[in-house]
Design a protein around this motif. Sequence first.
Motif, mmCIF file in Angstrom:
data_model
loop_
_atom_site.group_PDB
_atom_site.id
_atom_site.type_symbol
_atom_site.label_atom_id
_atom_site.label_comp_id
_atom_site.label_asym_id
_atom_site.label_seq_id
_atom_site.Cartn_x
_atom_site.Cartn_y
_atom_site.Cartn_z
ATOM 1 N N ASP A 73 0.956 -1.090 0.170
ATOM 2 C CA ASP A 73 0.052 -0.039 -0.075
ATOM 3 C C ASP A 73 0.841 1.282 0.080
ATOM 4 O O ASP A 73 0.396 2.278 -0.593
ATOM 5 C CB ASP A 73 -0.812 -0.102 1.254
ATOM 6 C CG ASP A 73 -2.083 -0.837 1.000
ATOM 7 O OD1 ASP A 73 -2.176 -1.401 -0.052
ATOM 8 O OD2 ASP A 73 -2.852 -1.173 2.136
ATOM 9 N N SER A 74 1.900 1.228 0.864
ATOM 10 C CA SER A 74 2.877 2.350 0.452
ATOM 11 C C SER A 74 3.183 2.865 -0.504
ATOM 12 O O SER A 74 3.396 4.214 -0.976
ATOM 13 C CB SER A 74 4.052 2.207 1.617
ATOM 14 O OG SER A 74 4.797 1.224 1.429
ATOM 15 N N LEU A 109 0.415 3.954 -2.966
ATOM 16 C CA LEU A 109 -0.098 5.272 -2.671
ATOM 17 C C LEU A 109 0.997 6.224 -3.157
ATOM 18 O O LEU A 109 0.643 7.412 -3.592
ATOM 19 C CB LEU A 109 -0.262 5.547 -1.200
ATOM 20 C CG LEU A 109 -0.693 6.889 -0.541
ATOM 21 C CD1 LEU A 109 -2.007 7.239 -1.373
ATOM 22 C CD2 LEU A 109 -0.842 6.963 0.905
ATOM 23 N N THR A 123 -0.431 9.064 -5.725
ATOM 24 C CA THR A 123 0.119 10.492 -5.538
ATOM 25 C C THR A 123 0.644 11.073 -6.864
ATOM 26 O O THR A 123 0.229 12.370 -7.206
ATOM 27 C CB THR A 123 0.668 10.652 -4.235
ATOM 28 O OG1 THR A 123 -0.145 10.039 -3.248
ATOM 29 C CG2 THR A 123 0.754 11.925 -3.898
ATOM 30 N N ASP A 147 -7.209 3.140 -7.416
ATOM 31 C CA ASP A 147 -6.268 3.100 -6.312
ATOM 32 C C ASP A 147 -6.807 4.129 -5.097
ATOM 33 O O ASP A 147 -6.652 3.805 -3.980
ATOM 34 C CB ASP A 147 -4.931 3.600 -7.018
ATOM 35 C CG ASP A 147 -4.312 2.571 -7.715
ATOM 36 O OD1 ASP A 147 -4.719 1.584 -7.651
ATOM 37 O OD2 ASP A 147 -3.599 3.149 -8.558
ATOM 38 N N MET A 148 -7.447 5.349 -5.604
ATOM 39 C CA MET A 148 -7.640 6.296 -4.707
ATOM 40 C C MET A 148 -8.736 6.107 -3.749
ATOM 41 O O MET A 148 -8.904 6.456 -2.718
ATOM 42 C CB MET A 148 -7.863 7.744 -5.275
ATOM 43 C CG MET A 148 -6.752 8.361 -5.817
ATOM 44 S SD MET A 148 -5.222 8.611 -4.489
ATOM 45 C CE MET A 148 -3.978 9.309 -5.604
ATOM 46 N N LEU A 175 -7.297 4.173 -0.964
ATOM 47 C CA LEU A 175 -6.010 4.677 -0.351
ATOM 48 C C LEU A 175 -6.086 6.249 0.204
ATOM 49 O O LEU A 175 -5.689 6.609 1.177
ATOM 50 C CB LEU A 175 -4.691 4.643 -1.237
ATOM 51 C CG LEU A 175 -4.400 3.230 -1.484
ATOM 52 C CD1 LEU A 175 -3.134 3.294 -2.485
ATOM 53 C CD2 LEU A 175 -3.881 2.381 -0.397
ATOM 54 N N SER A 176 -6.910 7.169 -0.510
ATOM 55 C CA SER A 176 -7.181 8.472 -0.448
ATOM 56 C C SER A 176 -8.479 9.011 -0.885
ATOM 57 O O SER A 176 -8.633 9.402 -2.214
ATOM 58 C CB SER A 176 -5.973 9.246 -1.193
ATOM 59 O OG SER A 176 -6.113 10.534 -0.752
#
Length: 1096
Positions: A983-984, A987, A991, A1024-1025, A1028-1029
């Motif tokens: 995940d890191s 992300l 980003t 993805d977002m 994660l975001s």
Amino acid sequence: AAAPSASGGGGARSSDWGGAPGAGPGAAGLERRRSSVNPFLSDSEEDEPEEPRAGGSSSSDRGPLSPQPEEEAAAGGPGALPGLRAAAPGEAGWAGPGAGEPPRVPVDALAAQLLRDQFLLTALELHTELLESGRELPRLRDYFSNPGNFERQSGTPPAGGAPGLWGAANRAGSISTLDSLDFARYSDDGNRETDEHVAVLEFELRKAKETIQALRANLTQAAENEVPLQERKNYKSSPEIQEPIKPLEKRALNFLVNEFLLKNSYKLTSITFSDESDDQDFELWDDVGLNIPKPPDLLQLYRDFGNHHVTARDVVDVAVGIEEDELEVTTPTLGSSVPVFEASQPIEVRFIVKTLMQVCYVLKLSPAFHQALLSFCRMSAESRLGSEVSRIADSEKSVMLMLGRCLPHIVPNVLLAKREELIPLILCTACLHPEPKERDQLLHILFNLIKRPDDEQRQMILTGCVAFARHVGPTRVEAELLPQCWEQINHKYPERRLLVAESCGALAPYLPKEIRSSLVLSMLQQMLMEDKADLVREAVIKSLGIIMGYIDDPDKYQQGFELLLSALGDPSERVVSATHQVFLPAYAAWTTELGNLQTHLIPTLLNKIEKLLREGEHGLDEHKLHMYLSALQSLIPSLFSLVLQNAPFTSKAKLQGEVPPIEVTRFPRPVSPLQDVATIIGSREQLAVLLQLYDYQLELEGTTGWETLLWVVNQLLPQLIEIVGKINVASTACVHEFSRFFWRLCRTFGKIFTNTKVKPQFQEILRLSEENIDSTAGNGVLTKATVPIYATGVLTCYIQEEDRKLLVGFLEDVMTMLSLSHAPLDSLKASFVELGANPAYHELLLTVLWYGVVHTSALVRCTAARMFELLVKGVHETLVAQRVVPALITLSSDPEISVRIATIPAFGTIMETVTQRELLERVKMQLASFLEDPQYQDQHSLHTEIIKTFGRVGPNAEPRFRDEFVIPHLHKLALVNNQQSADSKRLDIATHLFEAYSALSCCFISEDLMVNHFLPGLRCLRTDMEHLSPEHEVILSSMIKECEQKVENKTVQEPQGSMSIAASLVSEDTKTKFLNKMGQLTTSGAMLANVFQRKK
């Protein structure tokens, strides 16, 4: 034989203005009253018999051949036969006394008798024989040269013996001249030899041109004089009756009028006028009349109208009514009291005065009658102007008094544009006038002469004020000129305030010293603080500089320093520039004289800089830093001059023999003459001697006892180096300012000083040695601004080969030490940016980078790869192709993956700035190898670097590269990121993708590209977002929705031009939401700035 016409004879009475009776035929300048006079008629046969003069007899008392008194005959008196005088001894026709034979008749009398009796052939033979013997007779020459004497008459001459006049008025169309006569027909001897006839023909041929010319003149004269004599007399005696126009005059005026119409584009009027004057040819002036010169055009005649005088005869006739003959009779009775008139005086003046004096002498008038008579002359002595006119100044004082009274009335009536012409008159009167009140009024007029004086007019007034000041001295300047300046210090027009500011400086040398340092200084200080016009404050600064050059009151030093700081901080560039050019050098000269340059002025400015740096940890005031540092830079010439003038060798500096010239590049170019060291020292020759001794002293004898130089070495330089270590290395402006300061300081103090005094102090601080690589204390200074300022301000002062080698070695050492110690590269980057701005250093920098490319350490090679990114933008494409790209290709195949990754930003910058197709293809292939080579599939840092590079260069790169390479590969990276398990990393990639897509959304994207790559990439990123975001997911959804609507409506390629996706959201709510979310994100500022950046 033809009746002779009298146009060429000499027996006429005198001409209108006193021609001598009996003057020879054809005398030059004779103006005849009638058109022709018979050469063999006596005066008694004229139509106007003369009255006999007192003491003499009429010309009709004698016959034409009667003996005359000797005096009268010799003088050509009234009794002399025209053209005939008594034969003198030695002449033909003179018989000496005592001869036994009767007196011989003179040849001239014989010729006259032949002409009178019409024996023309005999007269012609006599004329020919006299001509061949060299004794030409003027009477016969003039007679046979005049074709008018052989005209055939078509009627009977009127009685009264004036055939010439009658013939001129009634001339027949057919004219027979001497050339056309057949003298053989009229000869007594019909069997004359052929050669005699040939002689006549030869005579005709000789006289042909003279005859034609005379005929032309005669015809023209006849055309002018067609008005009968009696009518002309009537017009002269009654001027109110206008004389009818003559044919010649009419033709001349017609020609001039037609010429005027053509010149002024009245073509239709000219055509009509030509049709109505069908008897005249307007193409040729000679058609007007023969031998008549063409006058000026109508415009010139009109302009010259006022310059013409009426004829003298008209003045006498109209004003006095006395005939000339009467004047000639009565004038001698005035005796010796008649004034003698010069020939240059106008004729009418001479006759008027002569006549008036005649009247006065004839009439015995009483004084009372005279007074009453003169009262009719309209004179006005009661008005102001009348009283001035009635009394003529008879001394210099009275002239000054008169000017003082009249000038205030003259000035308001002079045009504004020409009032500067009055400046000399006003100043001269103000200088010499005895009354203070009048002088004050005149100077007030001077300063108010022109409402808004321009530069040239102000210069004239200032020049006059300086001349006035030189003439009257300091006391009157203070009492009379300064009050005028003070009155206008707050005038509403800036031009008038500008005049005041300039006057204070121009008058400074002529004012009392106590006034300079008090009143004038206060006036200028007030204007500097209060005036809003930049031009006025600029003039104030220049005048303050002049005041500083003459001030001698040490108590005003602090006031001057405060004025200096105010001037340096002025918002206007004009004022600051004037401060550096005039005020600061003048103040520095005064400070040097007081001994305060090294003790107060420079230390105070350094302290202010240090204070700024201490207070500016969270935000440096770069404007104030620039202000103080530029002031220090302008003081360098004064400081160096002080060092030279206080050196141990100064007493030895004498101009003896040949002095080596100063190199042109020895000193930096001064911004003004006042900052030229030669000007401060006194002369270029004296400076050359001092420089020679200065270099010798530094190199061989040292600085012992040289206090001024030791202060520079031991106090100024250490403090400056300490300040340099405190400034922010990321501040490009600060680095540049200090770099320029050190460069100017080292160039002014010279190469020996730089090598022996400046460089050692920097090297001691930097301590570039291998043992300090791992020492925090040793390399800490390498990250500060000391590195770029030493490299760009000290090591670039001189450009010989050894200097360049030293600079290259320093940069290589810094790059190596920073790389090996894992220190920030900001100081090295600052050096590259400052040096890269000058193309002269591009080759040198590439040499330094190549050293890094081939270095054994991967850390150094990685640093070199990152430095190429800074250099690409300023380097010429040729150097990029020849030096940069090969080096990057070499690094891109480096064994160390970190080195290869470090080349990606430089490759991206090349794609953004270079236009060569081949070069772009090579870079594209290298980037494609990074993306498609399987060995890089799991290189997270490489993918991150590529995405960041695409987001940075994509909007400004070539559209084809963006469409065919950047967007498709971003789509692939987004797809791959969906499969990322960590995940890191996922992300991090997401980003950076979001920032890249945000930047590219501002570009035009075709429909196919939108459908096939851009929208699919956004959808992958949204996936993805979502996990994660979520805050990013909202914005992505809006972007996707807008893109889908555009594709459905097929409006992606509207004629209005491309519109960005992010900026073309229809709904205001969506826009607001988008912007709010963007503000909440923690993405980098550089990426956000690119969101709304269009391709330049």
